[in-house]
Scaffold this active site. Structure first.
Site, PDB file in Angstrom:
ATOM      1  N   GLY A   1      21.488   5.726   2.270  1.00  0.00           N
ATOM      2  CA  GLY A   1      22.844   6.254   2.145  1.00  0.00           C
ATOM      3  C   GLY A   1      23.779   5.364   2.938  1.00  0.00           C
TER       4      GLY A   1
ATOM      5  N   CYS B   1      18.471  14.437  -1.501  1.00  0.00           N
ATOM      6  CA  CYS B   1      19.258  13.490  -2.309  1.00  0.00           C
ATOM      7  C   CYS B   1      19.498  13.993  -3.722  1.00  0.00           C
ATOM      8  CB  CYS B   1      18.588  12.117  -2.323  1.00  0.00           C
ATOM      9  SG  CYS B   1      18.419  11.388  -0.681  1.00  0.00           S
TER      10      CYS B   1
END
Length: 215
Positions: A146, A175
């Site tokens: 990320g 996610c």
């Protein structure tokens, strides 16, 4: 070999998330103004969840009541906790190609190469975020990515599961991918520790920089 213009830091203990976020933001501003070196920071956090800019509240269950932080990075919900190696990268893409897609691809390759050094065959999967291992029923995610890029300086980075409590991932849809599980080096029986993974990441870092620069 770590270049002189990059600080390589590995923190002991558990670093509170707000402290890490504040330091990343401050360091990114200093890197942009050429007041500080770039940074690779390896650390662990206490148990917590972070929410990316695409986080869906329906994917947060949190039965253990862990703290939840807005991260400001891309992506959805991610878990961090003891036994997971987190890597934060504050790098200047202005001098490293100004190519965000190449940065992410190089980051994935770095994680895959480091995992290979500790005995785990990992890979990318088209259409899925993160780093994956196993086939069929045993297919699972072992690493998450990320990132955020602010004025061409990167923030946030990656996590690799060494030996976290995998039950903690049950507090979210990791996610946003519900169809597959999450695994770790320990769950796979790999002979690995945080220290050994750090050594592998350091050994493969020059290749990451080369991939990032397109050389």
């Amino acid at each position: 070999m770590i270049p002189d213009d990059i600080e390589w830091r590995a923190s002991d203990g558990l670093v509170p998330y707000p402290e890490a976020l504040a330091e990343m933001e401050a360091r990114a501003a200093e890197v942009r103004s050429a007041a500080a070196r770039e940074l690779v920071w390896l650390l662990q956090h206490p148990p917590l969840f972070t929410a990316g800019t695409s986080a869906d509240p329906a994917e947060l269950f949190n039965p253990a009541g862990f703290p939840v932080f807005d991260a400001g990075r891309g992506g959805r919900y991610t878990y961090h906790g003891p036994g997971q190696r987190v890597g934060y990268l504050v790098l200047d893409l202005e001098k490293r190609g100004r190519d965000i897609r190449r940065f992410v691809h190089a980051l994935e390759g770095w994680m895959i190469a480091a995992l290979g050094q500790v005995g785990v065959e990992a890979r990318r999967e088209c259409g899925r975020i993160g780093i994956w291992t196993g086939q069929g029923p045993s297919e699972a995610k072992i690493g998450a990515i990320g990132v955020r890029v602010k004025r061409w300086v990167t923030l946030h980075g990656f996590s690799i599961n060494v030996a976290p409590d995998l039950s903690h991932f049950g507090g979210i849809v990791p996610c946003g991918i519900a169809e597959y599980g999450v695994t770790s080096l320990a769950a796979l029986g790999a002979d690995a520790s945080i220290e050994r993974l750090d050594a592998a990441l350091k050994a493969e870092f020059p290749r990451f920089l080369s991939d990032l620069s397109g050389t």
